[in-house]
Design an enzyme around this catalytic site. Sequence first.
Site, PDB file in Angstrom:
ATOM      1  N   THR A  61      43.992  54.474  60.620  1.00  0.00           N
ATOM      2  CA  THR A  61      43.138  53.845  61.638  1.00  0.00           C
ATOM      3  C   THR A  61      41.980  54.731  62.089  1.00  0.00           C
ATOM      4  O   THR A  61      41.374  54.489  63.120  1.00  0.00           O
ATOM      5  CB  THR A  61      43.977  53.456  62.878  1.00  0.00           C
ATOM      6  OG1 THR A  61      44.549  54.639  63.448  1.00  0.00           O
ATOM      7  CG2 THR A  61      45.075  52.480  62.503  1.00  0.00           C
ATOM      8  N   TRP A  62      41.678  55.765  61.307  1.00  0.00           N
ATOM      9  CA  TRP A  62      40.543  56.616  61.640  1.00  0.00           C
ATOM     10  C   TRP A  62      39.268  55.778  61.650  1.00  0.00           C
ATOM     11  O   TRP A  62      39.061  54.921  60.788  1.00  0.00           O
ATOM     12  CB  TRP A  62      40.444  57.726  60.598  1.00  0.00           C
ATOM     13  CG  TRP A  62      39.553  58.875  60.954  1.00  0.00           C
ATOM     14  CD1 TRP A  62      39.005  59.176  62.176  1.00  0.00           C
ATOM     15  CD2 TRP A  62      39.109  59.886  60.062  1.00  0.00           C
ATOM     16  NE1 TRP A  62      38.250  60.322  62.095  1.00  0.00           N
ATOM     17  CE2 TRP A  62      38.303  60.779  60.802  1.00  0.00           C
ATOM     18  CE3 TRP A  62      39.310  60.143  58.701  1.00  0.00           C
ATOM     19  CZ2 TRP A  62      37.695  61.900  60.242  1.00  0.00           C
ATOM     20  CZ3 TRP A  62      38.718  61.248  58.145  1.00  0.00           C
ATOM     21  CH2 TRP A  62      37.918  62.120  58.901  1.00  0.00           C
ATOM     22  N   ASP A 114      49.295  54.922  61.293  1.00  0.00           N
ATOM     23  CA  ASP A 114      48.907  56.286  61.635  1.00  0.00           C
ATOM     24  C   ASP A 114      47.654  56.292  62.498  1.00  0.00           C
ATOM     25  O   ASP A 114      46.647  55.672  62.151  1.00  0.00           O
ATOM     26  CB  ASP A 114      48.646  57.075  60.341  1.00  0.00           C
ATOM     27  CG  ASP A 114      48.197  58.501  60.585  1.00  0.00           C
ATOM     28  OD1 ASP A 114      49.037  59.416  60.470  1.00  0.00           O
ATOM     29  OD2 ASP A 114      47.003  58.715  60.892  1.00  0.00           O
ATOM     30  N   TYR A 118      41.006  60.115  67.463  1.00  0.00           N
ATOM     31  CA  TYR A 118      40.248  59.005  66.891  1.00  0.00           C
ATOM     32  C   TYR A 118      39.606  58.181  68.003  1.00  0.00           C
ATOM     33  O   TYR A 118      40.272  57.464  68.741  1.00  0.00           O
ATOM     34  CB  TYR A 118      41.151  58.104  66.044  1.00  0.00           C
ATOM     35  CG  TYR A 118      41.829  58.778  64.874  1.00  0.00           C
ATOM     36  CD1 TYR A 118      41.458  60.049  64.436  1.00  0.00           C
ATOM     37  CD2 TYR A 118      42.854  58.133  64.195  1.00  0.00           C
ATOM     38  CE1 TYR A 118      42.090  60.656  63.360  1.00  0.00           C
ATOM     39  CE2 TYR A 118      43.493  58.737  63.114  1.00  0.00           C
ATOM     40  CZ  TYR A 118      43.108  59.999  62.711  1.00  0.00           C
ATOM     41  OH  TYR A 118      43.746  60.589  61.641  1.00  0.00           O
TER      42      TYR A 118
END
Length: 283
Positions: A18-19, A47, A52
């Site tokens: 999910t960066w 993750d 982020y």
Amino acid sequence: MKTVTISGKNVPAIGIGTWHMGDDPAKETQEIEAIRAGIDAGAKVVDTAEMYGSGNSEILVGKALAPYERDDIFLISKVLPSNASKAKMEQHLDASLERLNTDYLDLYLYHWRGGTPLSETINELERLKQTGKIRAWGVSNFDVADLEELWDLPVGKNAAANEDLYNIETRGIEYDLTAWQAKHDLPLIAYSPVGGLHNELKTTMLENKVVQEIATAHGVSAHALLLAWVIRDGKTIAIPQSSKAQHVTNNVKAADIELSEDELRRLDKEYPQPDHKVPLAIN
């Protein structure tokens, strides 16, 4: 579907990264749909990290996971080095839990090494595990020397995973790190498994002729083929990121692809294994 055992749980080898997600309100609905599509396709590992979007990704993940049974998801987040001290870690963990709308993490990772003594960080991670707020802890962006130092600590061997950059074009960790982790039964979580979102150098992976030929033979995209390569050893979880539901669904299905020895040899010829130690790649 290829699976990996991590912290005593057997999970599909393709998870959801999910960066760079959660920063644009206009994309929120699309990004939530993408995460849910991956879970609906069979993914369990999600993750994220406090870094982020300064928490925006965790908020997005919390919203996306709301309809699901919490125990069906293997949820990972990470603590920044600047917050990885005995004085700060628990409050930052609590903030992550609140943003994620959950009362525990399956895995909490030390994002990368900072100024806090490693022993202090690891002791605090172990203490937090005892509270039940995290089920397990691990590390990220650690190389062999870091892991050896970790293993020498009294509770260092309780680490559940190491997350590093790894893909067919960036194979440096195969020189010694992957063998070390296999020997010590420490699963690898591969981020940027098909390259980073903001690589300065253009990747050749997706356009490579051999990659495309093998992908065509399997009836899949080059992207899916490369994910299958990353998880080929049965000890690696890949966490590709995408904001498109169909793309995420296709990613998860990559765990069903089996590559032959001949196909692996052809890919090795295009992207050779390292023959010397190289600095750990970090994106």
